[in-house]
Design a protein around this motif. Structure first.
Motif, short mmCIF file in Angstrom:
data_model
loop_
_atom_site.label_atom_id
_atom_site.label_comp_id
_atom_site.label_asym_id
_atom_site.label_seq_id
_atom_site.Cartn_x
_atom_site.Cartn_y
_atom_site.Cartn_z
N MET A 237 48.83 48.52 57.06
CA MET A 237 47.84 49.10 56.15
C MET A 237 47.49 48.09 55.05
N GLN A 238 46.22 47.92 54.76
CA GLN A 238 45.79 46.99 53.75
C GLN A 238 45.37 47.76 52.50
N VAL A 239 46.17 47.60 51.43
CA VAL A 239 45.89 48.28 50.17
C VAL A 239 44.73 47.60 49.46
N ILE A 240 44.68 46.28 49.56
CA ILE A 240 43.66 45.48 48.89
C ILE A 240 43.01 44.57 49.93
N ASP A 241 41.69 44.50 49.92
CA ASP A 241 40.98 43.57 50.79
C ASP A 241 41.08 42.19 50.14
N TRP A 242 42.07 41.39 50.60
CA TRP A 242 42.37 40.13 49.94
C TRP A 242 41.25 39.12 50.12
N GLU A 243 40.64 39.10 51.29
CA GLU A 243 39.54 38.15 51.50
C GLU A 243 38.38 38.46 50.55
N LEU A 244 38.13 39.76 50.35
CA LEU A 244 37.07 40.14 49.42
C LEU A 244 37.46 39.79 47.98
N ALA A 245 38.73 39.91 47.67
CA ALA A 245 39.19 39.54 46.33
C ALA A 245 38.93 38.06 46.08
N VAL A 246 39.25 37.21 47.06
CA VAL A 246 39.03 35.77 46.92
C VAL A 246 37.54 35.47 46.79
N SER A 247 36.72 36.04 47.67
CA SER A 247 35.29 35.74 47.64
C SER A 247 34.65 36.24 46.35
N THR A 248 35.08 37.42 45.88
CA THR A 248 34.55 37.95 44.62
C THR A 248 34.95 37.07 43.45
N GLY A 249 36.23 36.72 43.39
CA GLY A 249 36.72 35.89 42.29
C GLY A 249 36.06 34.53 42.24
N THR A 250 35.95 33.87 43.39
CA THR A 250 35.37 32.53 43.40
C THR A 250 33.86 32.57 43.13
N ARG A 251 33.22 33.69 43.44
CA ARG A 251 31.80 33.83 43.15
C ARG A 251 31.55 34.08 41.66
N LEU A 252 32.45 34.85 41.03
CA LEU A 252 32.23 35.24 39.63
C LEU A 252 32.76 34.23 38.62
N ALA B 219 40.10 52.15 53.92
CA ALA B 219 39.10 51.09 54.07
C ALA B 219 38.24 50.95 52.82
N VAL B 220 37.73 52.07 52.34
CA VAL B 220 36.87 52.04 51.14
C VAL B 220 37.69 51.63 49.92
N GLY B 221 38.89 52.22 49.80
CA GLY B 221 39.72 51.91 48.64
C GLY B 221 40.12 50.46 48.58
N SER B 222 40.44 49.87 49.75
CA SER B 222 40.87 48.48 49.76
C SER B 222 39.73 47.54 49.34
N ARG B 223 38.50 47.89 49.69
CA ARG B 223 37.37 47.05 49.31
C ARG B 223 37.07 47.19 47.82
N ILE B 224 37.15 48.41 47.31
CA ILE B 224 36.93 48.60 45.87
C ILE B 224 37.99 47.83 45.08
N THR B 225 39.25 47.97 45.51
CA THR B 225 40.33 47.28 44.82
C THR B 225 40.20 45.77 44.96
N GLY B 226 39.73 45.31 46.13
CA GLY B 226 39.52 43.88 46.33
C GLY B 226 38.52 43.32 45.34
N VAL B 227 37.43 44.04 45.12
CA VAL B 227 36.42 43.60 44.14
C VAL B 227 37.02 43.58 42.74
N GLU B 228 37.81 44.62 42.40
CA GLU B 228 38.40 44.70 41.07
C GLU B 228 39.39 43.56 40.84
N VAL B 229 40.24 43.29 41.83
CA VAL B 229 41.20 42.20 41.70
C VAL B 229 40.47 40.87 41.57
N GLY B 230 39.43 40.68 42.37
CA GLY B 230 38.65 39.45 42.28
C GLY B 230 38.03 39.25 40.90
N ALA B 231 37.53 40.32 40.31
CA ALA B 231 36.91 40.23 38.99
C ALA B 231 37.95 39.87 37.93
N VAL B 232 39.13 40.47 38.02
CA VAL B 232 40.20 40.15 37.07
C VAL B 232 40.61 38.68 37.21
#
Length: 358
Positions: free
Chosen positions: A1-16, A101-114
């Motif tokens: 189970m993936q709690v956080i979408d890590w790839e999305l966290a990386v892409s969000t963080g590096t974009r922001l 699935a939805v929660g992991s993507r939301i959390t991934g974006v949040e982690v990336g922003a932080v």
């Protein structure tokens, strides 16, 4: 189970993340080379001063840019959160796949922003938790220095570049010395973090209640309150564990600050100017920046530097470095939260003598 979408966290963080300071290719090369050299020099100074020695061979610091720091921290987060992920995956009543699935993507974006916010501010860190190496062996910690942030800070404060870089390395190398020279310390921190995560309340009503509390905390901090998201989302069972984690991290951060300032005058000629300007820089951030820092617990980290450094300074002043180093004997000799504020109580308990009068 993936709690956080890590790839999305990386892409969000590096974009922001904001770009670093403008430097030429040659300036960048020189900064990287000098930071590697100074990290080795700093390690020698730290070992001699702290009297903490290790059989671990010295490794060069890893020099990264801001996106590199984000990627490295995502790797560390995955390792730290693995016990919680496994527990949720093995639960008898796992959440529906769509919720995950939805929660992991939301959390991934949040982690990336932080991470994007932090990536332009962190000067360096000792990464305790890394994924296994290609052979499957557990990786040792890694000292990482964020070159663009160090260059940006030294330019902004108009301080001597080499002196500032060595000053930063003294603090970060102290953490490397702590965790390589005290064999049980890394596993102790890991076990406390795992225990903290597994003490979470994972049922849906509790999660929703925590989210409401977190929202109230955000509103309070924006109005000038002193809350943090960490306090808002922890369970009662986690409070005791967090106190132990806070105590040990206050010790290691304060020890780093103490060593940096104690060694500094003998090897960093402009250390007084650097310390004064660095303290002023911390205080001159915008209101929005201060609000975010408070929410993320960064203000607590600054408080840990001051309280931990005061504890170390007091103890070393009373029982010298050899006496202070008894703190590294075992988990039982670590100071409690109360003893951080009352160093004489730690001296009486661990050294076994009343604190001498100054």
């Amino acid at each position: 189970m993936q709690v956080i979408d890590w790839e999305l966290a990386v892409s969000t963080g590096t974009r922001l993340v904001r770009p670093g300071p403008q430097v030429s290719r040659e300036e960048a090369r020189q900064a990287v080379t000098e930071l590697r050299t100074l990290s080795r020099e700093a390690e020698g100074h730290v070992r001699d001063f702290t009297k903490i020695h290790t059989e671990t061979p010295p490794q060069p610091a890893t020099i990264v840019d801001r996106p590199g720091w984000i990627r490295a921290n995502v790797e560390g987060f995955r390792v730290v959160l693995e016990p919680l992920t496994e527990r949720m995956g093995n639960s008898d009543n796992p959440p529906p796949a769509i919720v995950t699935a939805v929660g992991s993507r939301i959390t991934g974006v949040e982690v990336g922003a932080v991470l994007a916010f932090l990536a332009s501010r962190v000067l360096g860190q000792y990464e305790l938790f890394l994924p296994p190496d290609p052979t499957g062996q557990e990786a040792a910690g890694r000292l990482t220095l964020v070159a663009p942030n160090i260059v940006h800070a030294e330019r902004e404060m108009n301080v001597h570049p080499r002196d500032f870089r060595l000053w930063v390395c003294l603090h970060e190398e102290t953490h490397r010395v702590q965790f390589t020279g005290v064999p049980w310390l890394r596993e102790y921190v890991r076990s406390q973090m795992t225990e903290f995560l597994l003490a979470s309340d994972l049922d849906l009503p509790t999660i929703l209640e925590r989210l409401r509390t977190a929202a109230d905390t955000v509103a309070d901090v924006v109005r000038g309150g002193d809350g943090s998201l960490i306090d808002a989302i922890q369970s009662p069972a986690q409070k005791e564990i967090l106190d132990r984690l806070t105590a040990v991290m206050t010790l290691v951060e304060g020890h780093g600050d103490y060593v940096m300032d104690a060694v500094g005058p003998s090897v960093v000629p402009s250390v007084a100017d650097i310390r004064a300007k660095f303290a002023s820089r911390r205080e001159s951030t915008s209101k929005l920046d201060k609000t975010v820092r408070r929410l993320l617990g960064i203000e607590l980290k600054m408080k840990q530097y001051a309280e931990g450094s005061a504890f170390v300074r007091h103890v070393v002043g009373k029982v010298e470095m050899d006496g202070f180093n008894k703190v590294w004997t075992s988990p039982e000799t670590l100071p409690t939260i109360a003893e951080i504020a009352d160093p004489d109580a730690w001296i009486a308990r661990v050294i076994g003598q009343p604190a001498l009068e100054s």
